[in-house]
Design a protein around this motif. Structure first.
Motif, PDB file in Angstrom:
ATOM      1  N   ASP A  59       0.830  -1.209   0.000  1.00 35.80           N
ATOM      2  CA  ASP A  59       0.000   0.000   0.000  1.00 35.80           C
ATOM      3  C   ASP A  59       0.867   1.262   0.000  1.00 35.80           C
ATOM      4  O   ASP A  59       0.513   2.269  -0.617  1.00 35.80           O
ATOM      5  N   SER A  60       2.007   1.184   0.692  1.00 37.22           N
ATOM      6  CA  SER A  60       2.841   2.380   0.867  1.00 37.22           C
ATOM      7  C   SER A  60       3.459   2.855  -0.447  1.00 37.22           C
ATOM      8  O   SER A  60       3.995   3.963  -0.524  1.00 37.22           O
ATOM      9  N   ASP A  61       3.370   2.034  -1.507  1.00 43.92           N
ATOM     10  CA  ASP A  61       3.863   2.468  -2.831  1.00 43.92           C
ATOM     11  C   ASP A  61       2.868   3.386  -3.540  1.00 43.92           C
ATOM     12  O   ASP A  61       3.237   4.061  -4.502  1.00 43.92           O
ATOM     13  N   PHE A  62       1.603   3.394  -3.080  1.00 46.08           N
ATOM     14  CA  PHE A  62       0.555   4.160  -3.763  1.00 46.08           C
ATOM     15  C   PHE A  62       0.447   5.545  -3.109  1.00 46.08           C
ATOM     16  O   PHE A  62      -0.399   5.784  -2.261  1.00 46.08           O
ATOM     17  N   THR A  63       1.363   6.410  -3.513  1.00 48.72           N
ATOM     18  CA  THR A  63       1.548   7.686  -2.813  1.00 48.72           C
ATOM     19  C   THR A  63       1.040   8.902  -3.589  1.00 48.72           C
ATOM     20  O   THR A  63       0.896   9.975  -3.020  1.00 48.72           O
ATOM     21  N   GLU A  64       0.794   8.757  -4.891  1.00 51.66           N
ATOM     22  CA  GLU A  64       0.548   9.912  -5.757  1.00 51.66           C
ATOM     23  C   GLU A  64      -0.942  10.179  -5.958  1.00 51.66           C
ATOM     24  O   GLU A  64      -1.679   9.295  -6.387  1.00 51.66           O
ATOM     25  N   VAL A  65      -1.369  11.416  -5.671  1.00 49.80           N
ATOM     26  CA  VAL A  65      -2.737  11.818  -5.971  1.00 49.80           C
ATOM     27  C   VAL A  65      -2.798  12.252  -7.433  1.00 49.80           C
ATOM     28  O   VAL A  65      -1.891  12.943  -7.914  1.00 49.80           O
ATOM     29  N   HIS A  66      -3.846  11.828  -8.143  1.00 48.45           N
ATOM     30  CA  HIS A  66      -3.986  12.205  -9.555  1.00 48.45           C
ATOM     31  C   HIS A  66      -3.908  13.732  -9.721  1.00 48.45           C
ATOM     32  O   HIS A  66      -4.639  14.450  -9.033  1.00 48.45           O
ATOM     33  N   PRO A  67      -3.067  14.210 -10.642  1.00 50.97           N
ATOM     34  CA  PRO A  67      -2.980  15.667 -10.891  1.00 50.97           C
ATOM     35  C   PRO A  67      -4.350  16.276 -11.187  1.00 50.97           C
ATOM     36  O   PRO A  67      -4.640  17.402 -10.785  1.00 50.97           O
ATOM     37  N   GLU A  68      -5.213  15.510 -11.846  1.00 50.76           N
ATOM     38  CA  GLU A  68      -6.562  15.976 -12.203  1.00 50.76           C
ATOM     39  C   GLU A  68      -7.385  16.414 -10.979  1.00 50.76           C
ATOM     40  O   GLU A  68      -8.312  17.216 -11.098  1.00 50.76           O
ATOM     41  N   LEU A  69      -7.044  15.866  -9.805  1.00 49.12           N
ATOM     42  CA  LEU A  69      -7.835  16.174  -8.608  1.00 49.12           C
ATOM     43  C   LEU A  69      -7.311  17.401  -7.869  1.00 49.12           C
ATOM     44  O   LEU A  69      -8.014  17.959  -7.017  1.00 49.12           O
ATOM     45  N   ARG A  70      -6.115  17.810  -8.171  1.00 49.52           N
ATOM     46  CA  ARG A  70      -5.394  18.805  -7.362  1.00 49.52           C
ATOM     47  C   ARG A  70      -6.169  20.110  -7.121  1.00 49.52           C
ATOM     48  O   ARG A  70      -6.205  20.625  -6.021  1.00 49.52           O
ATOM     49  N   ASP A  71      -6.802  20.628  -8.170  1.00 47.03           N
ATOM     50  CA  ASP A  71      -7.427  21.946  -8.044  1.00 47.03           C
ATOM     51  C   ASP A  71      -8.894  21.898  -7.642  1.00 47.03           C
ATOM     52  O   ASP A  71      -9.537  22.937  -7.532  1.00 47.03           O
ATOM     53  N   GLY A  72      -9.423  20.719  -7.430  1.00 50.02           N
ATOM     54  CA  GLY A  72     -10.845  20.591  -7.085  1.00 50.02           C
ATOM     55  C   GLY A  72     -11.055  20.318  -5.604  1.00 50.02           C
ATOM     56  O   GLY A  72     -10.116  20.371  -4.799  1.00 50.02           O
ATOM     57  N   TYR A  73     -12.292  20.020  -5.253  1.00 53.39           N
ATOM     58  CA  TYR A  73     -12.629  19.836  -3.841  1.00 53.39           C
ATOM     59  C   TYR A  73     -11.988  18.567  -3.273  1.00 53.39           C
ATOM     60  O   TYR A  73     -11.660  18.503  -2.090  1.00 53.39           O
ATOM     61  N   LEU A  74     -11.771  17.575  -4.149  1.00 53.69           N
ATOM     62  CA  LEU A  74     -11.101  16.355  -3.667  1.00 53.69           C
ATOM     63  C   LEU A  74      -9.633  16.639  -3.344  1.00 53.69           C
ATOM     64  O   LEU A  74      -9.067  16.054  -2.410  1.00 53.69           O
ATOM     65  N   GLY A  75      -9.037  17.549  -4.086  1.00 48.91           N
ATOM     66  CA  GLY A  75      -7.674  17.980  -3.760  1.00 48.91           C
ATOM     67  C   GLY A  75      -7.639  18.681  -2.414  1.00 48.91           C
ATOM     68  O   GLY A  75      -6.744  18.435  -1.587  1.00 48.91           O
ATOM     69  N   GLU A  76      -8.630  19.548  -2.177  1.00 50.86           N
ATOM     70  CA  GLU A  76      -8.733  20.242  -0.881  1.00 50.86           C
ATOM     71  C   GLU A  76      -8.905  19.226   0.254  1.00 50.86           C
ATOM     72  O   GLU A  76      -8.300  19.356   1.325  1.00 50.86           O
ATOM     73  N   MET A  77      -9.716  18.200  -0.028  1.00 50.89           N
ATOM     74  CA  MET A  77      -9.901  17.140   0.967  1.00 50.89           C
ATOM     75  C   MET A  77      -8.559  16.488   1.313  1.00 50.89           C
ATOM     76  O   MET A  77      -8.225  16.313   2.495  1.00 50.89           O
ATOM     77  N   PHE A  78      -7.772  16.145   0.296  1.00 44.71           N
ATOM     78  CA  PHE A  78      -6.466  15.536   0.564  1.00 44.71           C
ATOM     79  C   PHE A  78      -5.591  16.479   1.399  1.00 44.71           C
ATOM     80  O   PHE A  78      -4.893  16.050   2.321  1.00 44.71           O
ATOM     81  N   ASP A  79      -5.650  17.789   1.062  1.00 40.80           N
ATOM     82  CA  ASP A  79      -4.812  18.758   1.779  1.00 40.80           C
ATOM     83  C   ASP A  79      -5.180  18.868   3.252  1.00 40.80           C
ATOM     84  O   ASP A  79      -4.345  19.221   4.086  1.00 40.80           O
ATOM     85  N   ARG A  80      -6.442  18.606   3.582  1.00 47.40           N
ATOM     86  CA  ARG A  80      -6.886  18.761   4.975  1.00 47.40           C
ATOM     87  C   ARG A  80      -6.555  17.577   5.872  1.00 47.40           C
ATOM     88  O   ARG A  80      -6.742  17.649   7.091  1.00 47.40           O
ATOM     89  N   LEU A  81      -6.142  16.467   5.275  1.00 44.83           N
ATOM     90  CA  LEU A  81      -5.952  15.254   6.080  1.00 44.83           C
ATOM     91  C   LEU A  81      -4.861  15.436   7.121  1.00 44.83           C
ATOM     92  O   LEU A  81      -3.783  15.951   6.802  1.00 44.83           O
ATOM     93  N   PRO A  82      -5.092  14.976   8.338  1.00 45.46           N
ATOM     94  CA  PRO A  82      -4.079  15.110   9.391  1.00 45.46           C
ATOM     95  C   PRO A  82      -3.093  13.935   9.410  1.00 45.46           C
ATOM     96  O   PRO A  82      -2.457  13.669  10.424  1.00 45.46           O
ATOM     97  N   PHE A  83      -2.986  13.234   8.287  1.00 46.06           N
ATOM     98  CA  PHE A  83      -2.030  12.112   8.198  1.00 46.06           C
ATOM     99  C   PHE A  83      -1.653  11.976   6.729  1.00 46.06           C
ATOM    100  O   PHE A  83      -2.282  12.585   5.850  1.00 46.06           O
ATOM    101  N   LYS A  84      -0.641  11.162   6.468  1.00 41.73           N
ATOM    102  CA  LYS A  84      -0.199  10.941   5.090  1.00 41.73           C
ATOM    103  C   LYS A  84      -0.965   9.748   4.511  1.00 41.73           C
ATOM    104  O   LYS A  84      -0.756   8.612   4.953  1.00 41.73           O
ATOM    105  N   PRO A  85      -1.857   9.995   3.546  1.00 45.08           N
ATOM    106  CA  PRO A  85      -2.660   8.879   3.031  1.00 45.08           C
ATOM    107  C   PRO A  85      -1.888   8.048   2.011  1.00 45.08           C
ATOM    108  O   PRO A  85      -0.992   8.565   1.314  1.00 45.08           O
TER     109      PRO A  85
END
Lengths: 173, 173
Positions: A63-89
């Motif tokens: 699981d620890s190899d799957f580190t990259e969030v799709h660039p397509e999500l970066r500027d949307g609300y799902l990107g904001e969701m990732f930014d708010r996480l209090p841990f490294k997903p």
């Protein structure tokens, strides 16, 4: 024993989350019958970044190899969701469970965090060895679940249950 | 609160039960996809005695009208099973739940008795309001379940879960 579950305030807007996921799934449909998934994180240089993370644990690398969030999500609300996480997903996925379906009873190698997108009061997480039944509401907050304990989830309601499931490496935190 | 569940010794031979049910299902296959059933009791003068008891509760008359055991069962092991019951059964059915399926979360009007025919350690009954998770083993004994409480059951194993489910009228006992 450490807690099986806990709630972490994330203050995501449930309606905006729902709209963002619906829009994403129009562009990238869920795969698999019954227990359907879409990967939100992938390995660097992945050949099939939206789907490789959905394969069975035994067929993919850690699981620890799957580190990259799709660039397509970066500027949307799902990107904001990732930014708010209090841990490294890691290996984050959208997981959908149709009405009247359940998962196999199993253990994961690491705990997970769940964010419910759509659900009902009749969808439940079950820790079968601990007599613990848990409904995860679509309230914009995160629910930690220690899925290293034997568990399943079933959808006994009439609505599709769609969760965003974040993997996490307890040794990294 | 009265107990949600209790175990009643019936001393049915699990292998003979399994063979008798398999033989019956060759003659009278289960109906419905996913949650499949066959009625073992019917109303007097029933037009479709093997199936009418399988219909949704809202479409049929009261469970207490389904009083008759099929004559075909009388001389076999299933007839012996009926003779051993310490209560008067009504609307008895065979209910099968395929792997990865669950029932809707619901309440029944009356409690039920379950006799497991085939199952696994990963099939569970869940009382969702009481944090109660129950595996009913195929040990030849009866399990009373007070299904007037909100509940479901899910099959998180790889084997079909086949139960004989006996209705009962608590006011008649």
């Amino acid at each position: 024993m450490t807690p099986l579950t806990s709630r972490i305030e994330l203050n995501i807007d449930p309606d905006k989350l729902c709209e963002s996921v619906a829009s994403l799934l129009e562009r990238h449909p869920l795969v698999y019958e019954g227990t359907r998934q879409l990967a939100l994180q992938h390995r660097p240089e992945a050949a099939d970044p939206w789907h490789e993370g959905c394969w069975k644990q035994s067929l993919i690398s850690a699981d620890s190899d799957f580190t990259e969030v799709h660039p397509e999500l970066r500027d949307g609300y799902l990107g904001e969701m990732f930014d708010r996480l209090p841990f490294k997903p890691i290996r984050t996925r959208i997981m959908a469970l149709d009405p009247r379906y359940c998962y196999s009873v199993h253990r994961d190698q690491t705990p997970r965090y769940h964010l419910a997108v759509t659900t009902s009061e009749h969808a439940h997480f079950v820790f079968v060895e601990h007599d613990k039944v848990l409904n995860i509401p679509a309230d914009g907050n995160l629910y930690y679940v220690d899925t290293r304990h034997l568990h399943s989830a079933f959808n006994g309601g009439d609505e599709m249950r769609i969760h965003i499931v974040f993997g996490t490496d307890p040794e990294q935190e």
